[in-house]
Design a protein around this motif. Structure first.
Motif, PDB file in Angstrom:
ATOM      1  N   GLY A 277       0.840  -1.183   0.000  1.00 20.63           N
ATOM      2  CA  GLY A 277       0.000   0.000   0.000  1.00 20.63           C
ATOM      3  C   GLY A 277       0.876   1.233   0.000  1.00 20.63           C
ATOM      4  N   GLN A 278       0.920   1.900   1.122  1.00 20.72           N
ATOM      5  CA  GLN A 278       1.760   3.100   1.188  1.00 20.72           C
ATOM      6  C   GLN A 278       3.237   2.693   1.137  1.00 20.72           C
ATOM      7  OE1 GLN A 278       1.201   5.537   4.609  1.00 20.72           O
ATOM      8  NE2 GLN A 278       1.952   7.358   3.571  1.00 20.72           N
ATOM      9  N   VAL A 279       4.003   3.469   0.386  1.00 23.74           N
ATOM     10  CA  VAL A 279       5.393   3.090   0.186  1.00 23.74           C
ATOM     11  C   VAL A 279       6.211   3.427   1.433  1.00 23.74           C
ATOM     12  CG1 VAL A 279       7.389   3.313  -1.302  1.00 23.74           C
ATOM     13  CG2 VAL A 279       5.112   3.671  -2.231  1.00 23.74           C
ATOM     14  N   ALA A 280       6.866   2.402   1.969  1.00 18.20           N
ATOM     15  CA  ALA A 280       7.788   2.632   3.078  1.00 18.20           C
ATOM     16  C   ALA A 280       9.169   2.816   2.467  1.00 18.20           C
ATOM     17  CB  ALA A 280       7.764   1.452   4.031  1.00 18.20           C
ATOM     18  N   TYR A 281       9.560   4.078   2.289  1.00 16.93           N
ATOM     19  CA  TYR A 281      10.795   4.330   1.538  1.00 16.93           C
ATOM     20  C   TYR A 281      12.031   3.762   2.226  1.00 16.93           C
ATOM     21  CZ  TYR A 281       8.245   7.058  -1.793  1.00 16.93           C
ATOM     22  OH  TYR A 281       7.376   7.418  -2.767  1.00 16.93           O
ATOM     23  N   GLY A 282      12.018   3.787   3.559  1.00 19.60           N
ATOM     24  CA  GLY A 282      13.153   3.228   4.280  1.00 19.60           C
ATOM     25  C   GLY A 282      13.333   1.749   3.978  1.00 19.60           C
ATOM     26  N   GLN A 283      12.191   1.023   3.956  1.00 21.23           N
ATOM     27  CA  GLN A 283      12.267  -0.412   3.675  1.00 21.23           C
ATOM     28  C   GLN A 283      12.656  -0.660   2.230  1.00 21.23           C
ATOM     29  OE1 GLN A 283       8.752  -2.488   5.005  1.00 21.23           O
ATOM     30  NE2 GLN A 283       8.690  -1.297   6.891  1.00 21.23           N
ATOM     31  N   LEU A 284      12.130   0.173   1.343  1.00 16.63           N
ATOM     32  CA  LEU A 284      12.504   0.049  -0.061  1.00 16.63           C
ATOM     33  C   LEU A 284      14.010   0.236  -0.231  1.00 16.63           C
ATOM     34  CD1 LEU A 284      10.664   0.547  -3.027  1.00 16.63           C
ATOM     35  CD2 LEU A 284      12.321   2.369  -2.965  1.00 16.63           C
ATOM     36  N   ALA A 285      14.551   1.212   0.496  1.00 15.19           N
ATOM     37  CA  ALA A 285      15.992   1.462   0.430  1.00 15.19           C
ATOM     38  C   ALA A 285      16.761   0.280   1.005  1.00 15.19           C
ATOM     39  CB  ALA A 285      16.335   2.745   1.177  1.00 15.19           C
ATOM     40  N   ALA A 286      16.267  -0.256   2.142  1.00 14.96           N
ATOM     41  CA  ALA A 286      16.954  -1.384   2.766  1.00 14.96           C
ATOM     42  C   ALA A 286      16.964  -2.586   1.825  1.00 14.96           C
ATOM     43  CB  ALA A 286      16.278  -1.746   4.084  1.00 14.96           C
ATOM     44  N   PHE A 287      15.830  -2.835   1.174  1.00 19.79           N
ATOM     45  CA  PHE A 287      15.774  -3.961   0.240  1.00 19.79           C
ATOM     46  C   PHE A 287      16.685  -3.716  -0.961  1.00 19.79           C
ATOM     47  CE2 PHE A 287      13.827  -6.379  -3.279  1.00 19.79           C
ATOM     48  CZ  PHE A 287      13.968  -7.649  -2.736  1.00 19.79           C
ATOM     49  N   SER A 288      16.700  -2.462  -1.441  1.00 21.44           N
ATOM     50  CA  SER A 288      17.596  -2.130  -2.559  1.00 21.44           C
ATOM     51  C   SER A 288      19.035  -2.425  -2.192  1.00 21.44           C
ATOM     52  CB  SER A 288      17.470  -0.652  -2.928  1.00 21.44           C
ATOM     53  OG  SER A 288      16.161  -0.371  -3.331  1.00 21.44           O
ATOM     54  N   ILE A 289      19.386  -2.137  -0.930  1.00 23.78           N
ATOM     55  CA  ILE A 289      20.766  -2.392  -0.493  1.00 23.78           C
ATOM     56  C   ILE A 289      21.059  -3.887  -0.506  1.00 23.78           C
ATOM     57  CG2 ILE A 289      22.310  -2.282   1.493  1.00 23.78           C
ATOM     58  CD1 ILE A 289      21.973   0.479   1.366  1.00 23.78           C
TER      59      ILE A 289
END
Lengths: 318, 327
Positions: A277-289
């Motif tokens: 749903g709402q984008v959790a940018y911190g988690q998106l960044a963590a996954f990108s890492i």
């Protein structure tokens, strides 16, 4: 000022280490060294120093702009309150990593990526080494056209063949098959891998093999125990290059794999925002890492020889 | 394009063009030296090439040939053309060429390629490569590491990173307002420029590495003598470096153009082709037609037109190559 020359000598030296000092490579290293020394001996006036300082300043500026997006992903991953803008976290936290630290979000997609890209790299490199050997060692009519075909097909935009591939895969029931995706991804990297591998193989002198031959080794034996060890560094460059390019590929698995449990990280990262749903940018960044870590590690491990190897193969030689 | 084959030619051509078998001496020497290796390819010796040949025929040549058929059919995922596909001739191509959305995408593709590859990556790469020769070694090391990192990151990650950079609340605006400069809204106003900049960020490393390798092959004495003759730095770059780099420039342009024409993920993540198709390049248009609307035949026709653009661009670059490189 000498760094470019040094990179060059470093890679050539690396090649030599693997390929056993072919005369041409050795001479080039000396040439570069000599001209570098000549320039140093020429002395540097104040104008020269000013120009060098201006070059450094411009580079720092460009580097700073390139750095901002990279900085965002690192800082945001440690910030549970991360926004779209790059910002120093008020309190550093591993919360984002903890939130995605589970099989469904992180480990299964990464395992799928590993299976897909590892499998495809294995397919590509096995086929490429086998194919490069006769191309490097024997004369035959049509060798040049064959080589040119290989080179031209390296430039073929894979994007443009994905619809017919999808359509064919539907007909033979290979859509959503990991094996199908591995074979296609492997085949699509093959022209470049053959081209790279053949180049590195050409640098291995044939005399050593001839000894192996006279002692009765078959071609597979000679390839496996004489040629491949001698082109170890070249092979690792080609292998890692192939793997890194596949790891970043989005379109192929996006089209050919459908079931959520088969999707690699490239595709789950795309669905990341819709999933929660709402984008959790911190988690998106963590996954990108997590997702980027393998290629970054491989890059650090291989150092500059990787980059220069690619470019030399892709641009200067090609 | 001939240089890559150089090692091979060096090895095989002396044998091929050696004084023909008329001279008994040379024949004897050749037989002794190359009883096994450097010899002609026989059927048995070609066996190792089979796996690669099978893979390439099945998964590359097959789909390409199939696309030549598919593009002339009404093949679809659902509806008419899904159950029984029929050949419709050039209808897909005439449909494409009369669809304003196609022309919009074709135009955007050209803008994207020219701005991000031909101008952006190419000049940024050349600039960085030239600066590398002059700048402090530590600076060069760190900056090239950053630029190359941008290049090796997965495409989807790069897409997200550049989205956050250009977004309304993103990093670029935060920096601009800190500096007291007006903020931007490129992702909505001119999204094609935002994605083009993103592609420069992502792809410049390739050109940089190509040019820095090519520059290291240029003898610095030439620069010294040009400097002694009174040529300034810019003049030296234009009149000495660029002409010497011409083969590298032509091949680099060809490679980055082909890469950029087929960029999908970066734009798909950043804008999805929107808003209102303002960043819908041909790969995204093709994807939309084939999968959102299910028109596989039409999508394939668009893909072939994309390939045609790539082929035309490649031919143009080949003309840039100096005569001796073409052989």
């Amino acid at each position: 000022m000498t760094s470019a020359a040094e990179t060059r000598s470093a890679t050539t030296a690396a090649e030599e280490g693997g390929a056993g000092a072919s005369g041409g490579a050795g001479r080039r290293v000396r040439d570069v060294g000599a001209s570098g020394a000549g320039r140093l001996a020429g002395g540097r006036g104040p104008r020269r120093r000013l120009a060098d300082a201006a070059a450094s300043a411009t580079m720092v500026l460009i580097g700073a702009i390139f750095l901002v997006p990279l900085l965002w992903v690192v800082l945001a991953s440690f910030n549970t309150e991360a926004t779209l803008s790059v910002a120093w976290p008020d309190d550093w936290s591993l919360g984002n990593f903890r939130a995605i630290w589970n099989a469904e979000t992180t480990f299964r997609p990464l395992a799928n990526s590993l299976l897909l890209c590892g499998g495809a790299t294995l397919v590509t490199m096995t086929a490429a080494v086998l194919c490069a050997y006769p191309m490097s060692r024997y004369r035959f009519t049509g060798k040049r056209p064959l080589l040119l075909t290989v080179i031209f097909s390296t430039g073929l935009p894979i994007t443009a063949v994905m619809i017919p591939v999808y359509s064919l895969f539907v007909q033979v029931n290979l859509v959503d098959s990991m094996l199908g995706a591995i074979l296609f991804l492997g085949a699509s990297s093959l022209p470049y891998a053959i081209f790279l591998t053949k180049g590195f193989m050409d640098a291995v002198p044939m005399e050593i093999e001839q000894c192996a031959w006279t002692e009765g080794a078959g071609i597979y034996r000679a390839l496996w125990s004489v040629v491949m060890p001698l082109m170890r560094s070249g092979l690792s460059v080609a292998t890692i290059f192939t793997f890194v390019m596949m790891w970043g590929n989005f379109f192929v698995p996006f089209m050919l794999l459908l079931s959520p449990e088969k999707l690699p990280a490239a595709v789950t990262l795309y669905t990341f925002s819709s999933q929660y749903g709402q984008v959790a940018y911190g988690q998106l960044a963590a996954f990108s890492i997590f997702y980027s870590l393998p290629v970054v590690v491989l890059y650090l491990f291989m150092g500059r020889s990787l980059g220069t190897g690619f470019a030399a193969a892709g641009g200067v030689k090609g | 394009m001939s240089t890559p084959a150089a090692p091979a030619t060096r090895r095989s051509e002396p044998a091929a063009t050696a004084p023909s078998p008329s001279s008994p001496q040379s024949r004897g020497r050749r037989r002794r030296a190359g009883t096994v290796l450097g010899d002609r390819l026989t059927l048995a010796r070609a066996v190792p090439m089979i796996p690669a040949a099978v893979l390439l025929l099945l998964f590359m040549a097959g789909p390409i040939l199939y696309s030549l058929y598919l593009a002339f059919t009404d093949s679809a995922i659902r509806g008419e053309g899904a159950a029984d596909t029929s050949v419709v001739g050039v209808e897909n191509f005439t449909d494409a060429l009369t669809d304003p959305a196609f022309w919009n995408s074709a135009g955007l593709t050209i803008v994207f390629t020219v701005v991000s590859a031909v101008i952006g990556q190419n000049l940024m790469g050349l600039l960085l490569a030239i600066l590398m020769e002059r700048a402090h070694r530590g600076v060069t090391f760190v900056v090239t590491a950053v630029v190359v990192a941008a290049w090796i990151l997965p495409e989807v990650v790069a897409g997200y990173l550049l989205y956050t950079f250009f977004a309304g609340d993103g990093s670029l605006n935060a920096i601009l307002s800190t500096l007291g400069l007006p903020t931007q809204d490129l992702l909505y106003t001119v999204p094609i420029i935002a994605v083009a900049f993103a592609n420069v960020w992502r792809g410049s490393a390739f050109s940089m590495l190509v040019y820095s390798a090519a520059l290291s092959g240029i003898d610095s004495d030439i620069h010294e003598s040009a400097a002694v003759d009174g040529a300034g730095p810019l003049r030296r770059i234009w009149s000495v470096t660029v002409p010497l780099l011409r083969p590298a420039i032509a091949t680099n342009l060809m490679l980055i153009t082909l890469q950029t024409l087929s960029v999908f993920g970066l734009i798909f993540i950043m804008t999805g082709g929107g808003p209102a198709r303002q960043s819908q390049t041909l790969p995204l248009y093709m994807y939309e037609q084939a999968f959102s609307y299910g028109q596989l035949g039409y999508g394939t026709a668009v893909a072939l037109l994309l390939l045609l653009i790539g082929a035309v661009a490649s031919l143009a670059y080949l003309r840039l190559l100096p005569e001796e490189e073409k052989r």
